[in-house]
Design an enzyme around this catalytic site. Structure first.
Site, mmCIF file in Angstrom:
data_model
loop_
_atom_site.group_PDB
_atom_site.id
_atom_site.type_symbol
_atom_site.label_atom_id
_atom_site.label_comp_id
_atom_site.label_asym_id
_atom_site.label_seq_id
_atom_site.Cartn_x
_atom_site.Cartn_y
_atom_site.Cartn_z
ATOM 1 N N GLU A 441 0.710 -1.308 0.079
ATOM 2 C CA GLU A 441 -0.098 -0.054 0.286
ATOM 3 C C GLU A 441 0.780 1.152 0.316
ATOM 4 O OE1 GLU A 441 -2.676 -0.800 -1.194
ATOM 5 O OE2 GLU A 441 -3.191 -2.900 0.225
ATOM 6 N N GLY A 442 2.263 1.122 -0.564
ATOM 7 C CA GLY A 442 3.214 2.285 -0.681
ATOM 8 C C GLY A 442 3.580 1.996 0.157
#
Length: 600
Positions: A441-442
């Site tokens: 998620e990054g």
């Protein structure tokens, strides 16, 4: 066998005492959030996750998931029945919209359940957890027909969802995606491409899976401005809501991973699969960020969750294991050795863990309250202020929370010594499972750049100035109790370092943007230390007042004060070093040519 008991007492403390959730009863969704109701939900959530989900954690780690010849996947032993109980208990509906079958409770309550579930079994928690981002995106950008077709089933947990962003050649740079969406005469699109690292890409927990897929239409710009978002069901949904034919989407393989073995992380193949545009063509980036922001907060909670379960097992071992003698002399002369608790270095790791987990829990739930207020506060100004704060702190909760969550897991493994390296004892799983939260998620470096490169300058720096004002006001209000005064003084100084680092970026980032990239990670940690410090100042004040008023739980509140002091003495002083690291700039980091890094 590892142990886990959901920290229900601390969750109730944050929800009912620190956040005083009942005081927002005039706002939509808060009407039923009375202490009696929230206590009942928290206690039952703790029981369910501790007794039903946690025993499956090592099972899922050992077994993993199985891909079959037809491209479908089955989950580890016990997962399907546990999910049935999760769905029948309506645990996924807590904070979901009432109009689609949810309970409409504050996100604060939903976040409590997310933490408990991820501590009990992070791999299992990811199956229903990923549906939250899909629901958020469809609610915000989907058509009325899409709302009717998909949301009731997703909210009820009858179906689950996924997020399909990453491809083999691109991770964070989504402008490079190659998956194509070709329009059909009936208004649908034919989706063709390959996605990788898709958590819960396929499973046997629900009869259908709703994939949200990023793709580009034939004439779309090649940059991120050409991204569109599509709903691609695993099984097509007929007009009457019944399930129809199998869509042309399948699992190419399951990734062999370091951790979260019980979750099916899949390579997904779309071979002309039927998809439906969500929102406007080439406007998928906005919908993607709705999913990503929800997911990033959830991943921050995973960092807290793995720290909590690892901490509980570190405490259990330190209470049981005898090794050496206290530095001041034998604590128990009648025994051959003292418990690990007598050693200051073991205490250091345990105090770091306790002060982090309880401080981070407060920050996560306070952040959840800002999510609620950003939608439901009484005035536009209040909604805007709440949105500013949670937008600023989302990358901090994700990045700092997972960095410290992983460190806590390794520290607790360290307490076990060589026994922590043995698989049967389970400490290695906490470390392995915690590691992914720093990446997906990054990655946390991306979170740091989001914070410094985007969030600081947004609206003329309005959000960070609001954070400064909040910290300043809390510090100014401190007084009376010695620990509260100490925390306020140290927090004010740390916030001064954060202000100075912010100003340095403003003065030096424009002339050399690499200064921002070189210092962003340290700035994220500096912000995290201050944000958690703010929570500890609030908790120290509340605990001191409660002790003065009188309580039957003296040990609980005295421990809060001691942990606040520990954060002030051991974490807040790190702010000065982080500021100096930021102000070193990028010169040395960028000086060496690439070939100078080679060792052969």
């Amino acid at each position: 066998m590892p142990v886990y008991k959901a920290p229900t007492r601390d969750a109730r403390f944050v929800v009912n005492e620190l956040l005083a959730l009942e005081s927002y009863g005039n706002l939509p969704g808060f009407e039923n959030a009375t202490p009696d109701m929230t206590d009942a939900v928290i206690d039952e959530a703790g029981r369910f996750t501790s007794e039903v989900i946690a025993p499956l954690n090592q099972v899922g780690d050992a077994e993993g998931c199985t891909r079959h010849a037809d491209g479908t996947v089955t989950t580890p032993t016990g997962f399907k029945d546990a999910y049935r109980q999760y769905r029948e208990g309506a645990w996924g509906t807590l904070a979901a919209p009432i109009e689609f079958g949810g309970q409409g409770l504050p996100h604060v309550i939903g976040f409590v359940m997310e933490e408990f579930l991820a501590s009990a079994n992070q791999a299992f928690a990811m199956y229903p957890g990923l549906a939250n981002g899909a629901i958020s995106a469809i609610v915000a950008k989907g058509s009325p027909e899409q709302h009717t077709t998909y949301l009731p089933k997703l909210v009820a947990g009858d179906w689950l969802g996924t997020m399909n962003l990453t491809e083999p050649h691109c991770g964070t740079d989504l402008g490079l995606i190659r998956t194509r969406a070709v329009p059909a005469v009936d208004g649908s699109y034919a989706i063709t491409g390959t996605k990788i690292f898709i958590s819960a890409g396929d499973h046997d927990l629900t009869e259908n899976i709703i994939h949200l897929v990023l793709a580009k239409t034939p004439d779309a710009p090649e940059s991120s401005k050409g991204i569109s978002l599509f709903i691609v069901p695993k099984i097509m949904v007929n007009a009457d809501g019944s399930l129809g034919a199998r869509n042309a989407v399948s699992v190419g393989s399951i990734e062999h991973k370091m951790g979260i073995h019980g979750n099916a992380t899949c390579v997904m193949n779309y071979d002309g699969a039927t998809g439906f545009l969500v929102g406007e063509e080439n406007k998928g980036l906005a919908a993607m960020f709705i999913m990503m922001n929800a997911a990033r907060l959830g991943v921050g909670i995973q960092g807290l969750a793995q720290a909590e379960v690892a901490y509980q097992n570190g405490v259990a071992y330190a209470l049981e294991r005898r090794q050496g003698r206290a530095m001041t002399g034998p604590a128990e002369p009648q025994e051959k050795a003292d418990h690990l608790f007598v050693h200051p270095d073991v205490r250091r790791m345990l105090m770091d863990a306790k002060s982090f987990t309880e401080g981070m829990r407060a920050l996560c739930l306070w952040g959840a309250l800002q999510v609620d207020l950003s939608h439901k506060a009484g005035t536009q100004h209040e909604r805007e202020a709440a949105d500013d704060l949670i937008s600023l702190l989302t990358p901090v909760i994700k990045g700092y929370g997972t960095d410290l969550g992983y460190k806590t897991a390794t520290d607790m493994q360290q307490i076990w010594g060589g026994h922590g390296y043995i698989i049967e004892n389970g400490m290695d799983q906490f470390v392995r499972d915690a590691r992914i939260a720093m990446i997906y998620e990054g990655a946390n470096g991306v979170q740091a750049m989001d914070l410094v490169g985007r969030k600081l300058a947004l609206n003329g720096g309005r959000a960070v100035q609001a954070l400064f004002a909040l910290v300043d006001a809390e510090c100014a209000a401190a007084g009376g109790d010695a620990t509260e005064t100490l925390v306020a003084e140290r927090l004010a100084k740390a916030c001064g370092e954060l202000k100075a680092a912010t100003m340095w970026f403003l003065q030096n980032g424009m002339t050399n943007p690499e200064n921002i990239g070189a210092g962003a990670y340290a700035y994220m940690h500096l912000t995290g230390i201050v944000a958690v410090g703010l929570m500890w100042l609030k908790m120290a004040r509340l605990a001191a007042r409660t002790l003065t008023d009188g309580t039957d739980e003296t040990l609980f509140y005295e421990a809060k004060i001691t942990c606040a002091r520990h954060w002030a003495e051991r974490f807040l002083p790190q702010a000065g070093a982080l500021r100096r690291e930021i102000e070193a700039g990028a010169e040395a980091i960028m000086a060496l040519p690439a070939e100078a890094f080679a060792t052969a």
